[in-house]
Design an enzyme around this catalytic site. Structure first.
Site, PDB file in Angstrom:
ATOM      1  N   SER A  60       0.847  -1.193   0.000  1.00  0.00           N
ATOM      2  CA  SER A  60       0.000   0.000   0.000  1.00  0.00           C
ATOM      3  C   SER A  60       0.880   1.240   0.000  1.00  0.00           C
ATOM      4  O   SER A  60       1.977   1.233   0.587  1.00  0.00           O
ATOM      5  CB  SER A  60      -0.870  -0.002   1.259  1.00  0.00           C
ATOM      6  OG  SER A  60      -1.455   1.265   1.448  1.00  0.00           O
ATOM      7  N   TYR A  94      -1.134  -0.636  10.409  1.00  0.00           N
ATOM      8  CA  TYR A  94      -1.219  -0.944   8.971  1.00  0.00           C
ATOM      9  C   TYR A  94      -0.001  -0.391   8.236  1.00  0.00           C
ATOM     10  O   TYR A  94       0.632  -1.082   7.443  1.00  0.00           O
ATOM     11  CB  TYR A  94      -2.509  -0.353   8.417  1.00  0.00           C
ATOM     12  CG  TYR A  94      -2.791  -0.725   6.977  1.00  0.00           C
ATOM     13  CD1 TYR A  94      -3.286  -1.985   6.639  1.00  0.00           C
ATOM     14  CD2 TYR A  94      -2.575   0.190   5.943  1.00  0.00           C
ATOM     15  CE1 TYR A  94      -3.561  -2.316   5.304  1.00  0.00           C
ATOM     16  CE2 TYR A  94      -2.852  -0.136   4.617  1.00  0.00           C
ATOM     17  CZ  TYR A  94      -3.343  -1.390   4.307  1.00  0.00           C
ATOM     18  OH  TYR A  94      -3.615  -1.714   2.987  1.00  0.00           O
TER      19      TYR A  94
END
Ligand code: NAP
Length: 242
Positions: free
Chosen positions: A150, A165
């Site tokens: 990501s 995350y």
């Protein structure tokens, strides 16, 4: 030579029962690969496979919880028994737990449990799968590994919040580089991809991309030719800064 036709290639996609993973399964099957749709719930995996079958695509379901080493060992053993090996591994399964955490995962509040649960799926899962799958790929003289990362893990553009995350994806990017450095064959390739902001349970309804766009670069990396790149990070088939 090690280049194979798509219809002789076996591809395992983790978290294939919904979201971007299901779409990666669809696109790989459309290209003729033999797809093993990994799902931690057998019934949800079968439901996804039935949906793909409605479009004329056949995939096999493999029960696989990437956060559980025993589940990985069982899935790999059953895959070797039924298919003899593996050519493509797509580490797609992932969790985003910071929204349920204190202060949306602010670095000043993040707790060990959120970090541990996130890392178990987003980092240790891919690591353990790579450890299990690379020897199978080496034995076949062919391998493509794709890690769903990501932009939130990009050091070049790091922001605040969502600490678990972000750290897990930065670590996944580092894992991509480390594996690439240790793979000594030009026939084995490992890359990381940011799918962009995609409309899924994780991305939410306001996301700007559909799953087909989100899966495109991962599928491209999973089917790279022998002269394709390795050890890099991509979005929209373009190299990103780490
Ligand atoms: P999603 O809709 O939330 O789907 C996540 C998938 O991962 C589900 O199939 C889920 O299975 C599976 N999963 C979670 N934990 C697992 C475990 N322990 N073992 C096996 N499977 C597990 O997410 P998505 O949007 O498709 O995201 C796919 C990947 O792209 C993730 O790695 C994510 O971080 C990355 N990504 C997504 C976006 C976005 O905007 N959507 C942006 C950047 C990166 P269950 O159904 O069993 O929970």
């Amino acid at each position: 030579m090690n280049e194979k036709t798509n219809d002789s290639k076996i591809a395992l996609v983790t978290g294939g029962n919904r979201g971007i993973g299901k779409e990666i399964c669809r696109q790989l099957a459309q290209k003729g690969l033999h797809v093993l749709l990994g799902s931690r719930s057998q019934s949800q995996g079968e439901q996804a496979a039935a949906e793909l079958a409605e479009s004329g695509l056949t995939v096999d379901v493999v029960t696989l919880d990437v956060s559980d080493k025993d589940s990985i060992a069982q899935a790999i053993a059953s895959m070797v028994k039924s298919h003899g090996g593996l050519d493509v591994l797509v580490n797609n399964a992932g969790v985003f737990l910071d929204n349920e955490a204190e202060a949306h995962g602010s670095v000043l509040h993040i707790q060990g449990k959120t970090l541990e649960d996130t890392f178990r799926t987003n980092l240790y899962g891919p690591l353990h799968l790579i450890q299990a799958c690379v020897p199978l790929m080496q034995a076949r003289g062919y391998g493509r590994i794709v890690n769903l990362s990501s932009g939130m893990g990009q050091l070049a553009h790091m922001g605040g919040g969502s600490t678990a995350y972000r750290l897990s994806k930065t670590a996944l990017n580092a894992l991509t580089r480390i594996v690439d450095a240790e793979l000594s064959s030009p026939h084995l390739k490992v890359n990381a991809v940011c799918p962009g902001w995609v409309k899924t349970d994780m991305g939410g309804d306001n996301a700007t991309r559909d799953v087909a766009q989100g899966a495109d670069t991962a599928v491209w990396l999973a089917t790279l030719a022998e002269d394709g790149p390795s050890g890099q990070f991509f979005r929209d088939r373009q190299v990103l800064d780490w």
